[in-house]
Design an enzyme around this catalytic site. Structure first.
Site, PDB file in Angstrom:
ATOM      1  N   LYS A  62       0.857  -1.189   0.000  1.00  0.00           N
ATOM      2  CA  LYS A  62       0.000   0.000   0.000  1.00  0.00           C
ATOM      3  C   LYS A  62       0.892   1.239   0.000  1.00  0.00           C
ATOM      4  O   LYS A  62       1.966   1.242   0.613  1.00  0.00           O
ATOM      5  CB  LYS A  62      -0.893  -0.045   1.251  1.00  0.00           C
ATOM      6  CG  LYS A  62      -1.997   0.997   1.306  1.00  0.00           C
ATOM      7  CD  LYS A  62      -2.918   0.710   2.500  1.00  0.00           C
ATOM      8  CE  LYS A  62      -3.988   1.765   2.680  1.00  0.00           C
ATOM      9  NZ  LYS A  62      -4.905   1.430   3.798  1.00  0.00           N
ATOM     10  N   SER A 137      -9.610   1.687   2.997  1.00  0.00           N
ATOM     11  CA  SER A 137      -8.705   2.442   2.149  1.00  0.00           C
ATOM     12  C   SER A 137      -7.695   1.583   1.402  1.00  0.00           C
ATOM     13  O   SER A 137      -7.071   2.067   0.469  1.00  0.00           O
ATOM     14  CB  SER A 137      -7.980   3.486   2.988  1.00  0.00           C
ATOM     15  OG  SER A 137      -7.200   2.853   3.980  1.00  0.00           O
ATOM     16  N   SER A 161     -10.060  -0.930   7.044  1.00  0.00           N
ATOM     17  CA  SER A 161      -9.462  -0.620   5.742  1.00  0.00           C
ATOM     18  C   SER A 161      -8.818  -1.786   5.011  1.00  0.00           C
ATOM     19  O   SER A 161      -8.480  -1.672   3.838  1.00  0.00           O
ATOM     20  CB  SER A 161      -8.427   0.494   5.891  1.00  0.00           C
ATOM     21  OG  SER A 161      -9.074   1.722   6.002  1.00  0.00           O
TER      22      SER A 161
END
Lengths: 478, 477
Positions: A62, A137, A161
């Site tokens: 990420k 996210s 997330s």
């Protein structure tokens, strides 16, 4: 999957270079269709295959994990030119075992979003249906695992997330106990809630990755050792395990106008409970005070926004990030932040600032912390009686992109944000696929007591064995 | 209307430690900018604070010295504000649970003891330093993250003299314990000064004015003097309303204070608990361990000098001012040197020499054992005090051991009885007239003979022996 790949690499059936080339080729195709990347590391070299199961195998991180010499933006314009000079601990651990980083995945800006639509590089689309969101996210990471570009991707989880996108994309999303994976090098959203975790297509793969990156880190004072080999603890035997679910959130009578989606999701959920019983586990419905449940999400918003507004105060464009224009530092910072942050982020900062103000702290921030303590006490007591909690990961399937900001309330809101309990208490929590509703994947979540990661993984593993969703790749892509 | 100044201080002292309080960067003063910097100090994304245990222990030590209540758990808070010298956008400090509360420090104001109430003492990090130029400013991150110990007093002082005595006492404690070098020149002591004026016999405090960041003790004194004058004049001229609750700064050039911001513009620092540092348990074992390590403090030493060594209060005060000086003195005493001579040497010759050469007493070539030799020679009357001074100066000038130098300078005494006797006999034999005068009652001729012996021996004869032998020889005549 990882074990299989490792065997192939060892036997020479496939080389790290070939694996890397395949992943990079697929990355470009997927990027065109679904937009999951901030950076594809095209110059990446294959890594040497050694005894470690992760060696020579590509993965994605990420874009809020600091990567030395590789652009790291957290999908924010305030960092759109930032190239770190140090690795996050989790990245350097993977580097040490010979894992091969092939890209940085898009995310909701700075981790503060639940849709995957707020990255500075645009919307990440759901690989099961392009018109839908992935959730966030960790949107890019979920997309890249679900499309089979990589066997695993690193994510971060502050509210849900990792686990929500995993549910919407039909994969496994696991965040270990708070502190088991060092947060050093993770661009923070809300430090007391932030976890690093992993997205995979099987429970075992999740255990393998975490086994390689877990442990006390001298660079993170909140990190801790988990002295269990997670991979080895996957026996599949769950006889006598005690599971509970929150009955008042599963009872359709408690919903005013339950949607078809919700009805189907709850039906699937109950089927899975039956399966668990068949596997030898005991499943019990318990009730938790509605008032406490209703208070969870607002409390999460208060705490996370408060910490975020402080954590992101270093984003001034003075030391790093694009320098703002202005005759003095105040104007420079204002310019940088006004231009750099999306309106969603600004809204969160305003909320965070507001609840921290001297005159509001007691009413909002401190009450939110009390709610956090109450739910944690409640859960700690329940974990004395039960091994784990099991709940649907969401009351919905992935919404259409245009509906992603629908405001919800009541029990729908509670069910939609329930996984935040895992962040409030720092509990290990995993979402695995639980079938399909309207041709979209749905997920089931299992949350356990602090440092009882082995238990949630083993129960998920047993469940996974009894279903057909292991290693599944998104339908559109297949 | 009689007005009484009411003064409270917030004293910031940069602590002495190997590394910074939340990062592994070195904590040392450096003339070269941005040398002692770690990524943590510059708040790059993803950094986390790493608590320095040395700083915790020193903070607890100071809290114990100030007789504070110490919490069971050590924790930190964030103080949020934007300023270019604060890279994180927040300062890690202690707000909810300071390391010490409710303490007291006894100070000496012109020989009168006074207790200063300590509201709290807490550990925090320093900001970077800014250098302002005409068209731009530069940031030096060397100071960012340096441990600061902030001590907050109650508004219990009533003159600049008391404030200075408090700060001096604190300064000496910091230096004795090694908690801080308290080096004024390097800006290691900075104060926020709160001043208000209260009407005598009134119980109500006047409006408080805060003067921020006054950077040395002299300026604190001037700040207080100025504020007392300014506020008194306003009150006496019927302009009491013009004293508003505000933050001012001290302007060194004009020796005045200037408004920075009013109460209305006061910053809300939005304190909350620092989530990246787990609460740190302060066990009674740790406290006892720290207690046992606290070295003797200046005030205790002063009492020891007065009560055990019989020093007067002025000498005692002068000796304790500097820890190194008092330790040098202690070494002399421990080596068995004469107390009175030791005091004189340390406070006069040595002090003059170190001051004029701008060195510390620890850099002095004449270590206590070397100085002892000189002191002993004078006590035993082997050399005169004039010779001792010469020996002292030459020894420092040439960096040569006085034991060797005394011979090279020909200062060594003649102590051999026969040698002295021979010389005396010779002198007496050639001064028969003078002997007659002496015998006839002119006793001061004795000194004449002593003088002759000294002249003959170039002053090296042991004067005591000379007198003894001379008197018996004269008796025999």
């Amino acid at each position: 999957m990882l074990e299989e790949l490792h065997k192939k690499l060892i036997s020479g059936e496939i080389t790290s270079k070939e694996l890397l080339e395949q992943s990079l080729k697929k990355s470009k195709e997927i990027q065109k269709e679904y937009n999951p990347y901030v950076t594809i590391c095209e110059d990446t070299k294959e890594t040497e295959v050694n005894d470690n199961i992760l060696s020579g195998i590509p993965y994605v991180a990420k874009d809020n994990l600091s990567t030395k010499d590789i652009l790291t933006t957290a999908s924010s314009n305030t960092l759109n030119n930032y190239v770190p000079f140090f690795d996050a601990t989790v990245i350097s651990k993977l580097k040490d075992v010979g894992a091969c980083l092939i890209g940085k995945s898009a995310m909701d800006e700075l981790g503060m979003g639940a849709t995957g639509t707020t990255s500075h590089t645009g919307i990440v689309k759901n690989p099961w249906d392009k018109t839908r969101i992935t959730a966030g996210s960790s949107s890019g990471s979920a997309c890249l695992v679900a499309t089979g570009v990589v066997p695993y991707a690193l994510g971060s989880d502050t509210g849900d997330s990792i686990r929500k996108p995993a549910a919407y994309c039909g994969i496994v999303g696991y965040k270990p106990t708070y502190g088991v994976i060092s947060r050093f090098g993770l661009f923070p959203f809300a430090s007391s809630l932030d976890h690093v975790g992993v997205l995979t297509r099987s429970v075992k793969d999740a255990a393998i990755v975490v086994d390689n990156v877990k442990g006390k880190d001298e660079l993170d004072m909140t990190s801790i050792d988990l002295n269990v080999n997670l991979t080895k603890s996957l026996t599949g035997n769950i006889t006598g395990k005690r599971l509970f679910y929150i009955e008042n959130l599963i009872d359709l009578k408690n919903y005013k106008n339950p949607s078809n989606e919700l009805t189907s999701i709850i039906t699937e959920f109950k089927n899975t409970l039956n399966k668990l019983e068949e596997l030898g586990a005991n499943v019990t419905g318990i009730n938790i005070d509605d008032n406490l449940l209703q208070a969870l999400f607002p409390s999460y918003l208060c705490i996370s926004c408060a910490e975020a507004t402080s954590n992101d105060s270093n984003l001034t464009g003075i030391i790093f990030g694009p320098r703002g224009e202005g005759d003095n530092y105040v104007d420079m910072i204002k310019n940088h932040r006004t231009k750099g942050f999306s309106s969603l982020i600004k809204r969160r900062f305003v909320i965070g600032s507001y609840v921290l103000q001297k005159e509001n702290q007691e009413k909002y921030f401190l009450n939110a912390k009390r709610v956090r303590r109450l739910i944690t006490e409640k859960m700690n007591n329940l974990f004395k009686e039960y091994d784990v909690m099991i709940m649907p990961a969401s009351g919905k399937i992935a919404p259409k992109i245009e509906n992603s900001n629908d405001v919800i309330s009541g029990n729908e809101q509670v069910l939609e944000n329930l996984m935040v309990i895992g962040n409030f208490g720092g509990y290990p929590s995993i979402t695995i696929p639980n079938g399909f509703v309207e041709n979209m994947p749905i997920g089931i979540n299992i949350t356990g007591n602090i440092l009882d990661d082995a238990n949630i993984l083993n129960i998920s593993y047993a469940l996974e064995q009894s279903m057909n969703y292991k290693y599944q790749i998104a339908k559109e892509v297949e | 209307m009689e007005l009484i100044p009411v003064i409270g201080l917030e004293m910031h002292a940069e602590m002495k430690s190997n590394t910074k309080v939340f990062s592994p960067a070195k904590n040392s003063y450096n003339d070269i900018s941005n040398l002692n910097v770690n990524k943590i100090d510059m708040a790059f994304p993803g950094i986390l604070p790493l608590l320095n245990k040395e700083c915790i222990e020193k903070a607890i030590e100071m809290a114990l010295i100030l007789k504070c209540d110490i919490p069971e758990i050590f924790m930190f808070d964030r103080k949020n504000y934007y300023y270019p010298d604060l890279p994180k956008g927040y300062q890690i400090t202690q707000f909810n649970k300071p390391i010490g509360t409710n303490g007291v420090l006894t100070i000496d104001v012109d020989g009168i003891e006074k207790n200063i109430d300590i509201l709290d003492i807490h550990l925090e990090e320093d900001s970077a330093s800014l250098d302002h130029y005409s068209y731009f400013s530069l940031i030096d991150y060397n100071r960012a993250g340096v441990p600061l110990l902030e001590t907050v007093t109650s508004p219990c002082m009533h003159s600049s003299k008391e404030a200075v005595a408090f700060l001096d006492t604190m300064k000496y404690i910091f230096r004795y314990t090694g908690i801080s070098d308290a080096d004024i020149k390097r800006g290691q002591i900075r104060c926020d000064v709160n001043v208000s004026m209260m009407e005598k016999d009134s119980k109500e405090l006047g409006t408080k004015v805060e003067v921020k960041n006054v950077n040395n003790i002299n300026n604190v004194e001037k700040t207080i003097e100025y504020e007392i004058k300014r506020q008194t004049e306003l009150i006496l001229n019927g302009k009491k309303d013009e004293i508003v609750q505000e933050t001012r700064r001290y302007d060194e050039a004009t020796e005045t204070t200037i408004t920075m911001r009013s109460k209305i513009d006061a910053i809300d620092y939005k304190y909350f608990v620092e989530p990246n540092i787990p609460p740190y348990e302060i066990t009674s074992d740790l406290i006892n361990d720290i207690k046992s390590r606290i070295s003797i403090l200046p005030n205790e030493k002063k009492l020891k000098y007065i009560n055990e060594l019989g020093l007067n209060i002025i000498d005692a005060n002068n000796l304790i001012k500097n820890k190194d000086v008092s330790e040098y003195f202690d070494n002399l005493i421990n080596l068995g040197c004469d107390i009175k001579s030791s005091v004189n040497w340390v406070l006069n010759q040595i002090s003059d020499y170190t001051n004029s050469n701008n060195i510390s007493i620890n850099e002095l070539y004449l270590t206590p054992d070397k100085l002892k030799f000189i002191i002993d020679q004078t006590i035993l009357d082997k050399i005169s005090s004039k010779q001792a001074k010469e020996l002292f100066n030459k020894s420092l000038e040439l960096q040569k051991d006085p034991k060797i130098l005394i011979k090279e300078l020909g200062m060594e005494q003649i102590n051999d009885i026969d040698t002295i006797k021979d010389i005396i006999v010779n002198i007496l034999d050639s001064n028969l007239d003078q002997i007659k005068l002496y015998k006839n009652g002119k006793t001061n001729m004795f000194d004449y003979f002593v003088g002759q012996v000294m002249k003959e021996t170039k002053g090296k004869a042991n004067p005591v022996l000379v007198k003894e032998i001379l008197s018996s020889e004269l008796d025999n005549k």
